[in-house]
Design a protein around this motif. Structure first.
Motif, mmCIF file in Angstrom:
data_model
loop_
_atom_site.group_PDB
_atom_site.id
_atom_site.type_symbol
_atom_site.label_atom_id
_atom_site.label_comp_id
_atom_site.label_asym_id
_atom_site.label_seq_id
_atom_site.Cartn_x
_atom_site.Cartn_y
_atom_site.Cartn_z
ATOM 1 N N ASP A 2 0.812 -1.208 0.000
ATOM 2 C CA ASP A 2 0.000 0.000 0.000
ATOM 3 C C ASP A 2 0.848 1.260 0.000
ATOM 4 O O ASP A 2 0.374 2.326 -0.356
ATOM 5 N N PHE A 3 2.082 1.178 0.376
ATOM 6 C CA PHE A 3 2.902 2.383 0.421
ATOM 7 C C PHE A 3 3.330 2.844 -0.977
ATOM 8 O O PHE A 3 3.744 3.968 -1.166
ATOM 9 N N LEU A 4 3.242 2.016 -2.036
ATOM 10 C CA LEU A 4 3.560 2.412 -3.412
ATOM 11 C C LEU A 4 2.362 3.010 -4.136
ATOM 12 O O LEU A 4 2.528 3.783 -5.073
ATOM 13 N N ILE A 5 1.191 2.651 -3.719
ATOM 14 C CA ILE A 5 -0.014 3.133 -4.379
ATOM 15 C C ILE A 5 -0.780 3.991 -3.390
ATOM 16 O O ILE A 5 -1.178 3.520 -2.334
ATOM 17 N N SER A 6 -0.987 5.263 -3.783
ATOM 18 C CA SER A 6 -1.715 6.137 -2.876
ATOM 19 C C SER A 6 -3.213 5.942 -3.070
ATOM 20 O O SER A 6 -3.681 5.539 -4.141
ATOM 21 N N ASP A 7 -3.927 6.231 -2.030
ATOM 22 C CA ASP A 7 -5.381 6.106 -2.104
ATOM 23 C C ASP A 7 -5.939 7.216 -2.985
ATOM 24 O O ASP A 7 -5.484 8.354 -2.970
ATOM 25 N N ALA A 8 -6.958 6.890 -3.762
ATOM 26 C CA ALA A 8 -7.605 7.877 -4.613
ATOM 27 C C ALA A 8 -8.797 8.452 -3.872
ATOM 28 O O ALA A 8 -9.702 7.731 -3.483
ATOM 29 N N TYR A 9 -8.772 9.744 -3.686
ATOM 30 C CA TYR A 9 -9.887 10.424 -3.021
ATOM 31 C C TYR A 9 -10.606 11.294 -4.054
ATOM 32 O O TYR A 9 -9.997 11.865 -4.948
ATOM 33 N N ALA A 10 -11.877 11.415 -3.896
ATOM 34 C CA ALA A 10 -12.670 12.241 -4.811
ATOM 35 C C ALA A 10 -12.305 13.708 -4.597
ATOM 36 O O ALA A 10 -12.148 14.158 -3.473
ATOM 37 N N GLN A 11 -12.160 14.415 -5.718
ATOM 38 C CA GLN A 11 -11.861 15.834 -5.618
ATOM 39 C C GLN A 11 -13.139 16.610 -5.352
ATOM 40 O O GLN A 11 -14.236 16.164 -5.663
ATOM 41 N N GLY A 12 -12.951 17.813 -4.849
ATOM 42 C CA GLY A 12 -14.107 18.683 -4.632
ATOM 43 C C GLY A 12 -14.686 19.097 -5.972
ATOM 44 O O GLY A 12 -13.973 19.221 -6.969
ATOM 45 N N GLY A 13 -15.975 19.326 -6.089
ATOM 46 C CA GLY A 13 -16.636 19.703 -7.335
ATOM 47 C C GLY A 13 -16.146 21.044 -7.842
ATOM 48 O O GLY A 13 -15.705 21.897 -7.082
ATOM 49 N N GLY A 14 -16.204 21.234 -9.153
ATOM 50 C CA GLY A 14 -15.799 22.494 -9.771
ATOM 51 C C GLY A 14 -16.806 23.589 -9.434
ATOM 52 O O GLY A 14 -17.869 23.351 -8.872
ATOM 53 N N ALA A 15 -16.458 24.783 -9.799
ATOM 54 C CA ALA A 15 -17.344 25.922 -9.536
ATOM 55 C C ALA A 15 -18.633 25.747 -10.331
ATOM 56 O O ALA A 15 -18.625 25.416 -11.498
ATOM 57 N N GLN A 16 -19.726 25.971 -9.682
ATOM 58 C CA GLN A 16 -21.031 25.831 -10.322
ATOM 59 C C GLN A 16 -21.438 27.159 -10.953
ATOM 60 O O GLN A 16 -21.288 28.207 -10.358
ATOM 61 N N GLY A 17 -21.961 27.099 -12.177
ATOM 62 C CA GLY A 17 -22.478 28.304 -12.829
ATOM 63 C C GLY A 17 -21.402 29.356 -13.044
ATOM 64 O O GLY A 17 -21.514 30.451 -12.519
#
Length: 109
Positions: A2-17
């Motif tokens: 697990d130390f070679l592969i980092s966990d994938a976390y969801a990014q925050g959403g882009g600016a709306q409108g």
């Protein structure tokens, strides 16, 4: 491992409108460019051609869009009678005249 592969976390959403101002500004700049590069020069050419047509009178030597060169014998509202050779006259539309040449040019041809 697990130390070679980092966990994938969801990014925050882009600016709306997002703002529409950059798009409107870009379209406005495009229309200004089109006006100065295409529309304005074409209007200038039309004015010059209209002035040329108004200056036509009997005896002027002209060249038409079709390549005929001759001397004006009669001027009508929409048509001209042009002598292209001794005793040969043709009727052409005024709008087909592309240029007026200096007097005496036709004898040189």
């Amino acid at each position: 491992m697990d130390f070679l592969i980092s966990d994938a976390y969801a990014q925050g959403g882009g600016a709306q409108g997002g703002s529409i101002i950059p798009t409107v500004l870009m379209v406005a700049v495009f229309f200004v460019f089109m006006y100065f590069m295409i529309i304005r020069p074409q209007m200038k050419r039309q004015k010059e051609h209209k002035k040329l047509l108004e200056s036509l009178d009997k005896g002027s030597e002209i060249v038409t869009a079709g390549g005929l060169a001759g001397k004006i014998r009669e001027v009508g509202e929409n048509f001209l009678v042009v002598e292209i050779a001794q005793g040969t006259e043709v009727r052409v539309q005024k709008s087909s005249v592309t240029s007026v040449v200096p007097k005496g040019t036709l004898e040189a041809l």
